[in-house]
Enzyme design. Sequence first.
Site, PDB file in Angstrom:
ATOM      1  N   CYS A 113       0.811  -1.225   0.000  1.00  0.00           N
ATOM      2  CA  CYS A 113       0.000   0.000   0.000  1.00  0.00           C
ATOM      3  C   CYS A 113       0.840   1.269   0.000  1.00  0.00           C
ATOM      4  CB  CYS A 113      -0.947   0.010   1.191  1.00  0.00           C
ATOM      5  SG  CYS A 113      -2.115  -1.338   1.125  1.00  0.00           S
ATOM      6  N   HIS A 251      -3.311   7.166   2.700  1.00  0.00           N
ATOM      7  CA  HIS A 251      -3.701   5.884   2.109  1.00  0.00           C
ATOM      8  C   HIS A 251      -5.108   5.529   2.602  1.00  0.00           C
ATOM      9  CE1 HIS A 251      -3.907   1.830   0.863  1.00  0.00           C
ATOM     10  NE2 HIS A 251      -3.723   1.317   2.064  1.00  0.00           N
ATOM     11  N   ASN A 281      -9.892  -0.300  -0.302  1.00  0.00           N
ATOM     12  CA  ASN A 281      -8.436  -0.122  -0.272  1.00  0.00           C
ATOM     13  C   ASN A 281      -7.864  -0.634  -1.602  1.00  0.00           C
ATOM     14  OD1 ASN A 281      -5.689  -0.369   0.110  1.00  0.00           O
ATOM     15  ND2 ASN A 281      -5.837  -1.340   2.124  1.00  0.00           N
TER      16      ASN A 281
HETATM   17  N1  ACO Z   1     -18.348  -9.035   8.483  1.00  0.00           N
HETATM   18  C1  ACO Z   1     -18.812  -9.322   9.705  1.00  0.00           C
HETATM   19  N2  ACO Z   1     -18.023  -9.607  10.730  1.00  0.00           N
HETATM   20  C2  ACO Z   1     -16.698  -9.632  10.539  1.00  0.00           C
HETATM   21  C3  ACO Z   1     -16.142  -9.341   9.263  1.00  0.00           C
HETATM   22  C4  ACO Z   1     -17.025  -9.040   8.211  1.00  0.00           C
HETATM   23  N3  ACO Z   1     -16.603  -8.729   6.966  1.00  0.00           N
HETATM   24  N4  ACO Z   1     -14.799  -9.413   9.356  1.00  0.00           N
HETATM   25  C5  ACO Z   1     -14.514  -9.740  10.636  1.00  0.00           C
HETATM   26  N5  ACO Z   1     -15.660  -9.875  11.337  1.00  0.00           N
HETATM   27  C6  ACO Z   1     -15.826 -10.215  12.741  1.00  0.00           C
HETATM   28  C7  ACO Z   1     -14.639 -10.960  13.309  1.00  0.00           C
HETATM   29  O1  ACO Z   1     -14.772 -12.347  13.050  1.00  0.00           O
HETATM   30  C8  ACO Z   1     -14.740 -10.630  14.769  1.00  0.00           C
HETATM   31  O2  ACO Z   1     -15.734 -11.460  15.354  1.00  0.00           O
HETATM   32  P1  ACO Z   1     -15.517 -12.086  16.825  1.00  0.00           P
HETATM   33  O3  ACO Z   1     -15.418 -10.900  17.730  1.00  0.00           O
HETATM   34  O4  ACO Z   1     -16.741 -12.901  17.017  1.00  0.00           O
HETATM   35  O5  ACO Z   1     -14.243 -12.858  16.753  1.00  0.00           O
HETATM   36  C9  ACO Z   1     -15.293  -9.193  14.783  1.00  0.00           C
HETATM   37  O6  ACO Z   1     -15.900  -8.993  13.503  1.00  0.00           O
HETATM   38  C10 ACO Z   1     -14.243  -8.143  15.024  1.00  0.00           C
HETATM   39  O7  ACO Z   1     -13.133  -8.405  14.161  1.00  0.00           O
HETATM   40  P2  ACO Z   1     -11.844  -7.507  14.185  1.00  0.00           P
HETATM   41  O8  ACO Z   1     -10.855  -8.040  13.217  1.00  0.00           O
HETATM   42  O9  ACO Z   1     -11.415  -7.305  15.605  1.00  0.00           O
HETATM   43  O10 ACO Z   1     -12.436  -6.134  13.627  1.00  0.00           O
HETATM   44  P3  ACO Z   1     -11.760  -4.729  13.574  1.00  0.00           P
HETATM   45  O11 ACO Z   1     -12.618  -3.758  14.230  1.00  0.00           O
HETATM   46  O12 ACO Z   1     -10.293  -4.764  13.934  1.00  0.00           O
HETATM   47  O13 ACO Z   1     -11.813  -4.404  11.993  1.00  0.00           O
HETATM   48  C11 ACO Z   1     -10.387  -4.404  10.044  1.00  0.00           C
HETATM   49  C12 ACO Z   1     -11.130  -5.246  11.095  1.00  0.00           C
HETATM   50  C13 ACO Z   1     -11.413  -3.584   9.287  1.00  0.00           C
HETATM   51  C14 ACO Z   1      -9.631  -5.322   9.118  1.00  0.00           C
HETATM   52  C15 ACO Z   1      -9.409  -3.429  10.754  1.00  0.00           C
HETATM   53  O14 ACO Z   1      -8.657  -4.171  11.705  1.00  0.00           O
HETATM   54  C16 ACO Z   1      -8.426  -2.757   9.811  1.00  0.00           C
HETATM   55  O15 ACO Z   1      -8.806  -1.896   9.033  1.00  0.00           O
HETATM   56  N6  ACO Z   1      -7.128  -3.042   9.892  1.00  0.00           N
HETATM   57  C17 ACO Z   1      -6.062  -2.307   9.194  1.00  0.00           C
HETATM   58  C18 ACO Z   1      -5.965  -2.618   7.732  1.00  0.00           C
HETATM   59  C19 ACO Z   1      -4.785  -1.882   7.125  1.00  0.00           C
HETATM   60  O16 ACO Z   1      -4.574  -0.700   7.379  1.00  0.00           O
HETATM   61  N7  ACO Z   1      -3.938  -2.547   6.360  1.00  0.00           N
HETATM   62  C20 ACO Z   1      -2.718  -1.928   5.881  1.00  0.00           C
HETATM   63  C21 ACO Z   1      -2.735  -1.628   4.468  1.00  0.00           C
HETATM   64  S1  ACO Z   1      -3.200  -2.999   3.483  1.00  0.00           S
HETATM   65  C22 ACO Z   1      -1.801  -3.463   2.473  1.00  0.00           C
HETATM   66  O17 ACO Z   1      -0.692  -3.042   2.632  1.00  0.00           O
HETATM   67  C23 ACO Z   1      -2.025  -4.490   1.470  1.00  0.00           C
END
Ligand code: ACO
Length: 324
Positions: A113, A251, A281
């Site tokens: 990214c 980003h 993204n």
């Molecule tokens: N729909 C419904 N529920 C979901 C989904 C979905 N699509 N995805 C995950 N859940 C559930 C999980 O299973 C979890 O359930 P549980 O509590 O029963 O175990 C719950 O939702 C919470 O999951 P988390 O992963 O803790 O959710 P979070 O609030 O952290 O959001 C996310 C996840 C959106 C991925 C966030 O962590 C994020 O944006 N991370 C950073 C991403 C990023 O910046 N990446 C860098 C660049 S990418 C690159 O370089 C290629």
Amino acid sequence: MLRSRVLGTGSYAPKKVVTNFDLEGIVDTTDAWIATRTGIRERRVSVTGGATQMAVKAGKAALKSSDVNPKDIDLIVVGTVTPEMTFPSTACFVQAELGLCPGAPAFDVSAACSGFLFALDAADRYIRTGGAKKALVIGVDQFSRIVDWSDRATCVLFGDGAGAVVLSGEKGNHGLLSSHTHSDGRGWEMLYAPSPVQPSRFEEKCAEKPYLKMNGNETFKIAVRTMEEAVKEALASSGLDSDDISLFIPHQANMRIIKAMKERMNLPDEKVVMNLEKYGNTSAGSIPLALDEAVKGGRVKKGDIILFVAFGGGLTWASAVLRW
Ligand code: ACO
């Protein structure tokens, strides 16, 4: 002093729109979960072409808006982690398809990214040291090809897209004021995509499925902390503070990450570019796509100070400050 000035911008997003509601029919998710946790409402998916076609379209648009003769482009740098081929590079394909100067160096940069800002940094170094006069810099990714469409934790986050700028080495105060790139390979397991074709010593990581894997929660925390540090470094090295920023183009990974940064910098909404609700993204495509939209939308004026910051797999992170 010679600086890299942006002469024109362009972007391309595939026509096919995949909404959060469409994803409800594919994985166990809801529009409400995706929108509140990420800010994303829809993304684009390339069904007919690959990264090269997207890069060519974005590059062509940037050349048109810059009014530069393609033959005068003497450097092509493409940030991407989803090239159509292991080699030649996407940049070589772009060079041939757009009729850019034969013999000019053309190469890809792999920084996930952060890919566009790494590519911009590389091109800027060529320009400032006299290695090139006019560069085409592109960020492009087609993550629809590398996400596991049965994994709700990742497939809802990404989309396909490309953006491009034409740079020219010019004397004066306009152009890139600072650029910083960083990596820390110790964090590679936070976010990676195994190669689908190469045998790997990481057999257990590749055995399952050759798709993108991410520890979203940890990545989120590191991304906020690291991008905040990157902003401080960018401002300090340019002798600016956050009040001087006309436009902040981060980003586009998650609305919550962008809002956290906006609050820490005390920036009003109108100074922050956020278009992830439409594209998700798009990895290396995200920043130049957002820049092009801001330019086309009349949000960028001559003399404006634009701050870019990115974070991605590698781990990698980068910033750039530009006077328009
Ligand atoms: N729909 C419904 N529920 C979901 C989904 C979905 N699509 N995805 C995950 N859940 C559930 C999980 O299973 C979890 O359930 P549980 O509590 O029963 O175990 C719950 O939702 C919470 O999951 P988390 O992963 O803790 O959710 P979070 O609030 O952290 O959001 C996310 C996840 C959106 C991925 C966030 O962590 C994020 O944006 N991370 C950073 C991403 C990023 O910046 N990446 C860098 C660049 S990418 C690159 O370089 C290629």
